[in-house]
Design an enzyme around this catalytic site. Structure first.
Site, PDB file in Angstrom:
ATOM      1  N   ARG A 490      24.625 -36.092 -72.683  1.00 12.24           N
ATOM      2  CA  ARG A 490      23.448 -36.745 -72.083  1.00 12.24           C
ATOM      3  C   ARG A 490      22.324 -36.694 -73.109  1.00 12.24           C
ATOM      4  O   ARG A 490      22.363 -35.931 -74.072  1.00 12.24           O
ATOM      5  CB  ARG A 490      23.015 -35.989 -70.819  1.00 12.24           C
ATOM      6  CG  ARG A 490      23.753 -36.404 -69.579  1.00 12.24           C
ATOM      7  CD  ARG A 490      23.417 -35.521 -68.397  1.00 12.24           C
ATOM      8  NE  ARG A 490      22.079 -35.792 -67.820  1.00 12.24           N
ATOM      9  CZ  ARG A 490      21.582 -35.087 -66.807  1.00 12.24           C
ATOM     10  NH1 ARG A 490      22.270 -34.069 -66.322  1.00 12.24           N
ATOM     11  NH2 ARG A 490      20.393 -35.366 -66.310  1.00 12.24           N
ATOM     12  N   HIS A 491      21.288 -37.448 -72.861  1.00  9.69           N
ATOM     13  CA  HIS A 491      20.072 -37.428 -73.703  1.00  9.69           C
ATOM     14  C   HIS A 491      19.433 -36.048 -73.574  1.00  9.69           C
ATOM     15  O   HIS A 491      19.791 -35.267 -72.666  1.00  9.69           O
ATOM     16  CB  HIS A 491      19.104 -38.488 -73.174  1.00  9.69           C
ATOM     17  CG  HIS A 491      18.928 -38.385 -71.705  1.00  9.69           C
ATOM     18  ND1 HIS A 491      18.122 -37.427 -71.102  1.00  9.69           N
ATOM     19  CD2 HIS A 491      19.522 -39.025 -70.679  1.00  9.69           C
ATOM     20  CE1 HIS A 491      18.208 -37.541 -69.787  1.00  9.69           C
ATOM     21  NE2 HIS A 491      19.057 -38.497 -69.511  1.00  9.69           N
ATOM     22  N   ASN A 497      13.140 -35.946 -65.985  1.00  6.79           N
ATOM     23  CA  ASN A 497      13.988 -34.824 -65.561  1.00  6.79           C
ATOM     24  C   ASN A 497      13.108 -33.662 -65.145  1.00  6.79           C
ATOM     25  O   ASN A 497      13.342 -33.009 -64.133  1.00  6.79           O
ATOM     26  CB  ASN A 497      14.898 -34.365 -66.704  1.00  6.79           C
ATOM     27  CG  ASN A 497      16.001 -35.367 -67.036  1.00  6.79           C
ATOM     28  OD1 ASN A 497      16.446 -35.429 -68.160  1.00  6.79           O
ATOM     29  ND2 ASN A 497      16.442 -36.145 -66.078  1.00  6.79           N
ATOM     30  N   ARG A 542      15.163 -42.559 -73.631  1.00  9.90           N
ATOM     31  CA  ARG A 542      15.535 -41.133 -73.710  1.00  9.90           C
ATOM     32  C   ARG A 542      16.838 -40.915 -74.506  1.00  9.90           C
ATOM     33  O   ARG A 542      17.025 -39.878 -75.143  1.00  9.90           O
ATOM     34  CB  ARG A 542      15.616 -40.507 -72.333  1.00  9.90           C
ATOM     35  CG  ARG A 542      16.464 -41.185 -71.298  1.00  9.90           C
ATOM     36  CD  ARG A 542      16.225 -40.522 -69.941  1.00  9.90           C
ATOM     37  NE  ARG A 542      17.025 -40.996 -68.826  1.00  9.90           N
ATOM     38  CZ  ARG A 542      16.735 -42.031 -68.049  1.00  9.90           C
ATOM     39  NH1 ARG A 542      15.660 -42.757 -68.303  1.00  9.90           N
ATOM     40  NH2 ARG A 542      17.491 -42.364 -67.025  1.00  9.90           N
ATOM     41  N   GLU A 563      21.663 -45.951 -67.355  1.00  9.21           N
ATOM     42  CA  GLU A 563      21.930 -45.108 -66.188  1.00  9.21           C
ATOM     43  C   GLU A 563      22.083 -45.941 -64.917  1.00  9.21           C
ATOM     44  O   GLU A 563      21.614 -47.088 -64.857  1.00  9.21           O
ATOM     45  CB  GLU A 563      20.798 -44.078 -66.047  1.00  9.21           C
ATOM     46  CG  GLU A 563      20.964 -43.067 -64.916  1.00  9.21           C
ATOM     47  CD  GLU A 563      22.308 -42.357 -64.867  1.00  9.21           C
ATOM     48  OE1 GLU A 563      22.334 -41.160 -64.586  1.00  9.21           O
ATOM     49  OE2 GLU A 563      23.359 -42.994 -65.119  1.00  9.21           O
ATOM     50  N   HIS A 629      23.939 -40.984 -69.963  1.00 12.56           N
ATOM     51  CA  HIS A 629      23.240 -40.451 -68.778  1.00 12.56           C
ATOM     52  C   HIS A 629      24.223 -39.760 -67.828  1.00 12.56           C
ATOM     53  O   HIS A 629      25.444 -39.967 -67.934  1.00 12.56           O
ATOM     54  CB  HIS A 629      22.560 -41.615 -68.047  1.00 12.56           C
ATOM     55  CG  HIS A 629      21.625 -42.392 -68.917  1.00 12.56           C
ATOM     56  ND1 HIS A 629      20.298 -42.065 -69.087  1.00 12.56           N
ATOM     57  CD2 HIS A 629      21.841 -43.480 -69.696  1.00 12.56           C
ATOM     58  CE1 HIS A 629      19.732 -42.920 -69.915  1.00 12.56           C
ATOM     59  NE2 HIS A 629      20.632 -43.785 -70.302  1.00 12.56           N
TER      60      HIS A 629
HETATM   61  O1  LIG Z   1      24.044 -39.880 -59.102  1.00 10.92           O
HETATM   62  P1  LIG Z   1      23.042 -38.799 -59.234  1.00 10.92           P
HETATM   63  O2  LIG Z   1      23.582 -37.431 -58.954  1.00 10.92           O
HETATM   64  O3  LIG Z   1      21.779 -39.106 -58.494  1.00 10.92           O
HETATM   65  O4  LIG Z   1      22.654 -38.761 -60.789  1.00 10.92           O
HETATM   66  C1  LIG Z   1      22.099 -39.929 -61.355  1.00 10.92           C
HETATM   67  C2  LIG Z   1      20.698 -39.566 -61.721  1.00 10.92           C
HETATM   68  O5  LIG Z   1      20.745 -38.622 -62.781  1.00 10.92           O
HETATM   69  C3  LIG Z   1      19.639 -38.863 -63.647  1.00 10.92           C
HETATM   70  C4  LIG Z   1      18.840 -37.603 -63.747  1.00 10.92           C
HETATM   71  O6  LIG Z   1      18.412 -37.284 -62.442  1.00 10.92           O
HETATM   72  O7  LIG Z   1      20.185 -39.296 -64.850  1.00 10.92           O
HETATM   73  P2  LIG Z   1      19.700 -39.033 -66.405  1.00 10.92           P
HETATM   74  O8  LIG Z   1      18.537 -38.105 -66.393  1.00 10.92           O
HETATM   75  O9  LIG Z   1      20.891 -38.436 -67.073  1.00 10.92           O
HETATM   76  O10 LIG Z   1      19.362 -40.359 -66.960  1.00 10.92           O
HETATM   77  C5  LIG Z   1      18.838 -39.997 -63.031  1.00 10.92           C
HETATM   78  O11 LIG Z   1      18.190 -40.809 -63.944  1.00 10.92           O
HETATM   79  C6  LIG Z   1      19.927 -40.730 -62.296  1.00 10.92           C
HETATM   80  O12 LIG Z   1      19.462 -41.587 -61.263  1.00 10.92           O
END
Ligand SMILES: O=P(O)(O)OC[C@H]1O[C@@](CO)(OP(=O)(O)O)[C@@H](O)[C@@H]1O
Length: 685
Positions: A490-491, A497, A542, A563, A629
């Site tokens: 991941r980033h 976050n 990110r 993402e 992501h």
């Molecule tokens: O499916 P869930 O568990 O919500 O995870 C997805 C979520 O994780 C996240 C972090 O909460 O991803 P990321 O930070 O890796 O880009 C959100 O941007 C994304 O909506």
């Protein structure tokens, strides 16, 4: 070791890789080295010999890049006692000349006299390949930033920015220990350890169990006995196999057309093979089973109910694991009947599973005669469509390597203490297959010819139509079994976050920036011996910011890696969703895989848009670093780990962790590196 390329600009260069293989050496207290006429190889001084690195259980390797017009170099291999400085053992025979300016793979033997009565025989592969200026520039640039004269050999090595070399105070935390193993964290047993035989991971024979074959006959590493009981419930309507939906059985010939290489010390009559008398060996089951396993994984990941049935596994369960080559003779009546019987049992199991809702069954076997193939086609008549997949390989070195891999890994030779005798027996088995082999030319078929050795090859298809067969062909065209690592991460931690906000396009927090620098150090060290690699990010900042400190490798932004789109919930915290959109929150909690955010996406949508990324990852022969992501990496990881779709939304993909996926002939292996202490992230781990 990356030998200093000629300083005057970038001209053609030569990549040289020397591999030594021995199944005995690991147990001896001897470390393989290389020395020779070039100063970088010690100028024939054994005390300055170069150590070979362990590349696999029984393989050691040393690779380097040389100016292509170097003078002829001579070298030899030697074994150094690990425990003391007693006499090293130089291989018998003349010096090995290293020619220049060519692309070739040469396989020879090396003999080391251990005592008056005992000697060690090893296989040696010397691979040379001309490097294009791009290849060299890409990998050279990655080293320029960190090149320091090595303290050991006077040649350039890539060194990490150790404590004394940290660029400045606040960069101190981005330094990495020299030994990446220090960062390895235990992984849940998601993937193959690379030593489980691919055929063992296939379906357990319900027909045999019905006939009282005791489960403990199952070979270690098999799927759980109640595998059928676990048949996944269908994914949503998108994948419920409708009655009229085409059902296909892919009878993967696995072992391929048994056209045999001439064993080194004899010629084998190939007169009864249609192809020219130069015909060589077909691909042994080891690769056939792995290719069938990859195809199974791919189709399951796309939501198609797919199962892989390996006839060799049925044979071993019913007749034991110590069948010698005689069992496979075409004139051995009992053997032929026994082999046809287990093939029919596997086919019966597969057909009954398909009647229960299966969409694609892969029957992985030799099927080298028309009569065998007709038997299978008759069994499938009126029930499903059959497509034969034939794998053909003419590359002697690939075949020799795979025969040895097969003997190393197959349960058929688990009790064989003499490795070379096992190799001879397997080659004898292949010779018997050759005698009865009839090329596939009936019905629908896909022939993959020389697609393993990495020089393109050929694909022949006949009478193939429909969505699913089309996807199969597309996948087979793009996948190969050349070992290479894929690094998923991941980033670095983003500002969203920290705030607990989902989606968005925020930049990195300070901790996230430290991670980006550590990641750059890790990539430089981990890929230092790779001639080239590529860095893939999404189009969100990110991931792009996380990739920024990495130098020397091309970077590619994929929108498909963005993402999961949270639609109307984008930018909210989970608590805000729960409070302001309780029905959405509840629906997602109930079925996170299929739930689609209003004006957003579901995990199934993410998987569909990642399919081209998977195909491109399968196609790559050089390492790829994917910086993406949480939801995206859950989906990609599920493909490699062959995880059931229901589990995808819950897979653990923590921040600041690198998941290394190693794909190759032995299947898929996983390793995880945690670069930062979760509690005190900027502290030196
Ligand atoms: O499916 P869930 O568990 O919500 O995870 C997805 C979520 O994780 C996240 C972090 O909460 O991803 P990321 O930070 O890796 O880009 C959100 O941007 C994304 O909506």
């Amino acid at each position: 070791m990356a030998t200093a390329a000629s300083s005057g600009g970038v001209s053609d260069h030569q990549y040289v890789s020397v591999k030594l293989e021995s199944s005995r050496l690991a147990a001896l207290d001897l470390a393989p080295h290389l020395f020779g006429s070039h100063p970088a190889a010690g100028s024939w001084d054994p005390t300055k010999a170069l150590p070979m690195e362990r590349a696999a259980a029984a393989i050691w390797e040393l690779s380097c890049v040389l100016p292509s017009r170097h003078e002829t170099l001579d070298f030899k291999l030697l074994l150094k006692p690990k425990a003391d400085s007693s006499e090293c053992i130089v291989e018998e025979g003349p010096n090995r000349p290293l020619g220049c300016g060519s692309n070739q793979v040469e396989m020879t033997d090396a003999v080391f006299k251990l005592t008056e009565k005992d000697s060690l025989e090893c296989k040696v592969w010397v691979e040379t390949e001309m490097l294009s200026p791009f290849d060299l520039a890409a990998s050279w640039k990655a080293h320029q930033e960190n090149l320091q004269p090595s303290r050991v050999r006077g040649t350039y090595d890539v060194v990490m920015n150790t404590e004394t070399e940290a660029r400045d105070e606040n960069d101190f935390a981005s330094g990495l220990e020299l030994d990446l193993e220090k960062y390895v964290v235990p992984t849940t047993p998601n993937m193959g350890s690379g030593v489980v035989y691919a055929a063992n991971l296939t379906e357990n024979p319900r027909s045999l169990l019905d006939t009282g074959i005791s489960p403990n006959n199952l070979i270690k590493g098999d799927a759980p006995l109640n595998h059928y009981a676990n048949t996944k419930k269908d994914v949503d309507g998108r994948h419920t196999p409708s009655q009229e939906e085409q059902k296909a059985v892919f009878v993967d010939r696995g072992v391929g057309s048994p056209r045999f290489a001439r064993p080194t010390n004899e010629t084998v009559s190939t007169s009864n093979i249609k192809q020219d008398s130069e015909a060589k060996l077909g691909m042994p089951a080891a690769e056939g089973a792995v290719a069938a396993a990859k195809l199974t994984r791919y189709l399951r990941w796309l939501g198609h109910e797919t199962k892989h049935f390996n006839v060799g596994k049925y044979r071993r369960l019913k007749h034991g694991t110590n069948q010698t080559a005689d069992f496979f003779r075409g004139d051995n009546k009992e053997g032929v009947e026994a082999r046809n019987e287990v093939a029919a049992l596997a086919m019966e199991d597969m057909l009954s599973w398909m009647e229960e809702g299966g969409q694609v069954g892969i029957c992985d076997a030799t099927n080298s005669t028309r009569s065998r193939r007709n038997m299978l086609m008759k069994m499938a008549e009126g029930k499903c469509k059959i497509i034969f997949v034939e794998t053909i390989c003419n590359d002697q070195d690939v075949l020799e390597r795979n025969i040895r891999l097969k003997v190393q890994q197959s349960p058929d030779y688990a009790e064989q203490t003499d490795f070379e005798a096992g190799v001879r027996d397997f080659k004898e088995r292949l010779a018997y297959y050759e005698k009865v082999y009839e090329p596939v030319d009936e019905g629908s078929y896909i022939k993959m010819i020389d697609m393993v050795s990495g020089n393109g090859g050929q694909l022949q298809i006949n009478n193939i139509s429909g969505y699913l067969p089309g996807r199969i062909v597309f996948f087979l065209v793009n996948c190969h079994l050349t070992p290479r690592p894929i690094l998923l991460t991941r980033h670095g931690e983003s500002l969203d976050n920290v705030r607990g906000r989902i989606g968005g396009d925020s930049s990195l927090s300070e901790v996230g920036e430290v991670y980006s620098r550590k990641l750059a150090s890790f990539v430089e060290k981990r890929l230092k011996s790779e001639r080239t690699a590529s860095i893939w990010t999404s189009t969100l900042q990110r991931t792009i910011l996380t990739a920024q400190p990495i130098i020397g490798f091309p970077k590619i932004q994929w929108r498909a890696l963005d993402e999961i789109n949270a639609g109307v919930c984008d930018g909210m915290t989970y608590d805000e969703v729960k409070k302001n959109k309780p029905e959405e929150y509840e629906s997602r909690r109930k079925d996170k895989l299929r739930y689609r955010y209003p004006r957003g996406e579901s995990y199934l949508d993410v998987i569909q848009r990642l399919e081209p990324v998977i195909i491109e990852l399968e196609r790559q022969r050089a390492p790829v670093v994917v910086i993406a992501h949480q939801a995206v990496l859950r989906s990609l990881y599920a493909y490699f780990a062959d995880k059931p779709l229901e589990e995808v939304p819950k897979i653990e993909i923590p921040l600041h962790t690198i998941i290394e996926i190693k794909m190759g002939v032995t299947g898929v292996e996983e390793k995880r590196y945690k670069l930062m202490d979760a509690v005190n992230p900027t502290a030196e781990v």
